[in-house]
Design a protein around this motif. Structure first.
Motif, PDB file in Angstrom:
ATOM      1  N   GLN A  46     -10.036   1.445   5.369  1.00  0.00           N
ATOM      2  CA  GLN A  46      -9.721   2.259   4.200  1.00  0.00           C
ATOM      3  C   GLN A  46      -9.722   1.425   2.915  1.00  0.00           C
ATOM      4  O   GLN A  46     -10.220   1.875   1.876  1.00  0.00           O
ATOM      5  N   CYS A  47      -9.165   0.209   2.985  1.00  0.00           N
ATOM      6  CA  CYS A  47      -9.149  -0.648   1.793  1.00  0.00           C
ATOM      7  C   CYS A  47     -10.571  -1.027   1.379  1.00  0.00           C
ATOM      8  O   CYS A  47     -10.889  -1.071   0.184  1.00  0.00           O
ATOM      9  N   LEU A  48     -11.428  -1.300   2.344  1.00  0.00           N
ATOM     10  CA  LEU A  48     -12.818  -1.617   2.026  1.00  0.00           C
ATOM     11  C   LEU A  48     -13.510  -0.424   1.380  1.00  0.00           C
ATOM     12  O   LEU A  48     -14.262  -0.570   0.406  1.00  0.00           O
ATOM     13  N   ARG A  49     -13.272   0.754   1.915  1.00  0.00           N
ATOM     14  CA  ARG A  49     -13.927   1.954   1.368  1.00  0.00           C
ATOM     15  C   ARG A  49     -13.428   2.259  -0.036  1.00  0.00           C
ATOM     16  O   ARG A  49     -14.215   2.564  -0.935  1.00  0.00           O
ATOM     17  N   PHE A 101      -7.068  -2.151  -7.163  1.00  0.00           N
ATOM     18  CA  PHE A 101      -5.867  -2.248  -6.327  1.00  0.00           C
ATOM     19  C   PHE A 101      -6.234  -2.537  -4.875  1.00  0.00           C
ATOM     20  O   PHE A 101      -5.659  -3.419  -4.229  1.00  0.00           O
ATOM     21  N   TRP A 102      -7.209  -1.828  -4.355  1.00  0.00           N
ATOM     22  CA  TRP A 102      -7.572  -1.970  -2.940  1.00  0.00           C
ATOM     23  C   TRP A 102      -8.375  -3.243  -2.697  1.00  0.00           C
ATOM     24  O   TRP A 102      -8.252  -3.872  -1.647  1.00  0.00           O
ATOM     25  N   ALA A 103      -9.169  -3.650  -3.686  1.00  0.00           N
ATOM     26  CA  ALA A 103      -9.882  -4.925  -3.555  1.00  0.00           C
ATOM     27  C   ALA A 103      -8.891  -6.088  -3.505  1.00  0.00           C
ATOM     28  O   ALA A 103      -9.082  -7.058  -2.752  1.00  0.00           O
ATOM     29  N   LEU A 140      -3.606   8.162  -8.932  1.00  0.00           N
ATOM     30  CA  LEU A 140      -3.998   7.017  -9.741  1.00  0.00           C
ATOM     31  C   LEU A 140      -4.550   5.884  -8.877  1.00  0.00           C
ATOM     32  O   LEU A 140      -5.594   5.291  -9.172  1.00  0.00           O
ATOM     33  N   LEU A 141      -3.852   5.582  -7.776  1.00  0.00           N
ATOM     34  CA  LEU A 141      -4.259   4.458  -6.943  1.00  0.00           C
ATOM     35  C   LEU A 141      -5.548   4.733  -6.191  1.00  0.00           C
ATOM     36  O   LEU A 141      -6.366   3.829  -5.983  1.00  0.00           O
ATOM     37  N   LEU A 142      -5.741   5.965  -5.755  1.00  0.00           N
ATOM     38  CA  LEU A 142      -6.979   6.285  -5.036  1.00  0.00           C
ATOM     39  C   LEU A 142      -8.198   6.160  -5.938  1.00  0.00           C
ATOM     40  O   LEU A 142      -9.327   6.038  -5.447  1.00  0.00           O
ATOM     41  N   ASN A 143      -7.971   6.176  -7.242  1.00  0.00           N
ATOM     42  CA  ASN A 143      -9.071   6.018  -8.193  1.00  0.00           C
ATOM     43  C   ASN A 143      -9.029   4.655  -8.893  1.00  0.00           C
ATOM     44  O   ASN A 143      -9.591   4.506  -9.969  1.00  0.00           O
ATOM     45  N   VAL A 200       0.843  -1.204   0.000  1.00  0.00           N
ATOM     46  CA  VAL A 200       0.000   0.000   0.000  1.00  0.00           C
ATOM     47  C   VAL A 200       0.874   1.249   0.000  1.00  0.00           C
ATOM     48  O   VAL A 200       0.417   2.353  -0.333  1.00  0.00           O
ATOM     49  N   ARG A 201       2.157   1.079   0.334  1.00  0.00           N
ATOM     50  CA  ARG A 201       3.079   2.228   0.331  1.00  0.00           C
ATOM     51  C   ARG A 201       3.308   2.783  -1.066  1.00  0.00           C
ATOM     52  O   ARG A 201       3.855   3.883  -1.209  1.00  0.00           O
TER      53      ARG A 201
END
Length: 534
Positions: free
Chosen positions: A94-97, A66-68, A59-62, A47-48
């Motif tokens: 945060q990853c779930l959201r 990646f988070w799933a 990019l990653l926040l959208n 996640v870093r």
């Protein structure tokens, strides 16, 4: 390999660039950079990547994919992040959201109320859940979580209580809505007839199962089941007595679509399950026992009882493999049908020993129509040095399968072990029903790697010595197939998988070529590959 290359790309791109040149990674358009970042992650601490620079973070926040994907790594969150439980729960939330609106696969430990509150708002998107609970209180929290959640996308559920003291009643599956469930992994007593449907395909039950009628009724409800694994489930059930009459229908479990069956138990438990199952004759069966080869597991007892294993699976076996499937695994006895399909797999202990080892595994196959026996035993039992004793055991108690025509001695099986099996054939050939040595094909794989010329010579000399022993006994081998390979330590299960090289095989050939032709009717140096540059 793909992840290694992508990680290397990121590290190279992070090197300092001249002041007037943009970093090379920033020249990539988002549609190329996003897959690189996605495939560069393979553990939770990645996640870093979202903290490297502003562009990567945006990019990653959208990128919910990646988070799933990160949610599959939460089973050991605190240990990997070297952080406290509160940090792990915050990261889970945060990853779930950020994974919304995608379905997700989540593996986590439900310790207390904090984890329940983090997961509850997103559970309707869960496609797979693997939850471990350390206590009864945590199990009750999981029950509350599942009871109050709509789970329309949940296809896989794995429930792992960390203690046998947690009762099955703590998780009442009959009260949960699991209409999309396809795979289920639970303690056996949690299998509720009211909770499962005919659409369940994959089921793993872990024992001990105290409530046998409850478990059996649950299995009967799984009419669409294709895979069933049971671990320590049947050893406490009432023992079946195979006296010629089949068990009453009230004791039978009919699974008409089952394709794979795996049982890990003592021999009594295995028979208690096999004797109660009515499954298709084409089922693949995998057996293992943590207590073999002591008196609690006798392969011959399992092979002799009139179950689906004995009546349908074993008669279809034409090729046997005795050896390891991987460097760290225990020894397995694997049976293959004539078309190469694996039908049977018996897993033994990793540290096997004792003079009865070979006799117990090979004796049940004497009357079977096995045509090929492949041996690959890189490490031998502690008592294997007692060759004369082991040979006497095999000759006195075990006759080779009457239809045996191929003996394949593979891999790094030591010369003394190879000689043992050839001598077994020699000494058994005069017994009624035993195969004749003159009709046998012996496949002998040996290493031709550079630097081990002396070992190669020793292996071929052991072969020559064994064949001369056959000649002195008035017998002659039918066919000898030699496989010189540079991959002698690569584990293979048949001679057809041995990769041989022309030049190395021919280099080891001259001093033995004439000798072997005197000792066998036909000698063949099998070449499967062209020369490979070193």
């Amino acid at each position: 390999m793909a992840r290694t290359r992508l990680t290397f790309t990121l590290r190279v791109a992070a090197r300092p660039a001249p002041d007037d040149a943009p970093c090379p990674i920033h020249r990539l358009p988002p549609e190329l950079l996003m897959p690189i970042l996605y495939n560069a992650r393979y553990r939770l601490r990645d996640v870093r990547l979202a903290h490297v620079c502003r562009r990567w973070r945006e990019l990653l926040l959208n990128m919910p994919e990646f988070w799933a994907a990160m949610l599959k790594h939460f089973e050991s969150t605190s240990d990997e992040l070297h952080a406290g439980r509160s940090v792990a729960v915050e990261l889970l939330e945060q990853c779930l959201r950020l994974s919304a609106p995608l379905p997700f696969k989540l593996r986590f430990a439900l310790v207390g109320e904090a984890e329940r509150l983090a997961v509850a708002p997103h559970l309707s998107r869960a496609a797979e859940l693997c939850v471990s609970v350390p206590s009864l209180d945590a199990a009750l929290l999981l029950a509350e979580l599942l009871f109050h959640s709509d789970l329309p996308n949940l296809t896989v559920l794995c429930y792992q209580p960390d203690s046998l003291e947690i009762p099955a009643a703590a998780l009442p599956f009959e009260h949960f809505t699991l209409r999309a469930l396809v795979r289920l992994d639970v303690p056996a007593d949690c299998l509720c007839p009211c909770a499962v449907t005919g659409q369940l395909e994959h089921l793993v039950l872990r024992g001990p199962a105290e409530n046998r009628p409850w478990v059996m009724d649950g299995l009967r409800a799984c009419t669409g089941l294709t895979y069933l694994k049971m671990k320590d489930v049947g050893k406490h059930w009432p023992q079946l007595h195979f006296d010629g009459a089949p068990p009453p229908d009230s004791e039978m479990i009919h699974l008409p679509n089952l394709r794979q069956l795996a049982i890990s138990d003592a021999d009594v438990g295995i028979l208690n399950i096999l004797g109660r199952l009515s499954v298709p004759p084409t089922v693949h069966i995998r057996l293992s026992s943590a207590v073999w080869p002591c008196s609690h597991f006798d392969p011959q007892t399992v092979f002799a009882a009139p179950t689906v294993l004995t009546l349908d699976v074993l008669p279809a076996v034409r090729r046997l493999y005795l050896g390891k499937m991987s460097p760290k695994s225990g020894v397995r006895l694997v049976g293959y049908a004539g078309d190469g399909t694996e039908r049977f797999n018996l897993s033994t202990l990793r540290d096997y020993e004792g003079n009865m080892f070979l006799e117990e595994l090979l004796r049940p196959w004497t009357e079977r129509e096995v045509t090929t026996l492949a041996i690959n035993l890189p490490r031998l039992p502690l008592d294997f040095k007692l060759n004369s004793c082991l040979l006497a055991m095999l000759v006195d108690y075990v006759v080779p399968p009457r239809t045996l025509s191929h003996l394949e001695l593979l891999g790094s099986t030591p010369p003394e072990a190879r000689r043992l099996f050839v001598r077994w054939l020699l000494h058994s050939s005069g017994q009624p029903g035993a195969p004749a040595l003159g009709a046998m094909t012996l496949c002998w794989a040996y290493g031709v790697e550079e630097g081990r010329e002396e070992e190669t010579r020793a292996e071929l000399e052991a072969l020559e010595s064994t064949l001369r022993e056959c000649q002195r006994a008035g017998q002659r081998l039918g066919k000898l197939h030699l496989y010189g390979t540079k991959e002698s330590r690569v584990i293979v299960t048949s001679a057809a998988e041995v990769r041989t090289v022309h030049s190395s095989t021919m280099a080891a050939r001259p001093p033995f070529e004439g000798r072997f032709t005197q000792l066998a009717d036909e000698v063949c140096h099998v070449i499967t590959l062209p020369d490979i540059p070193d």
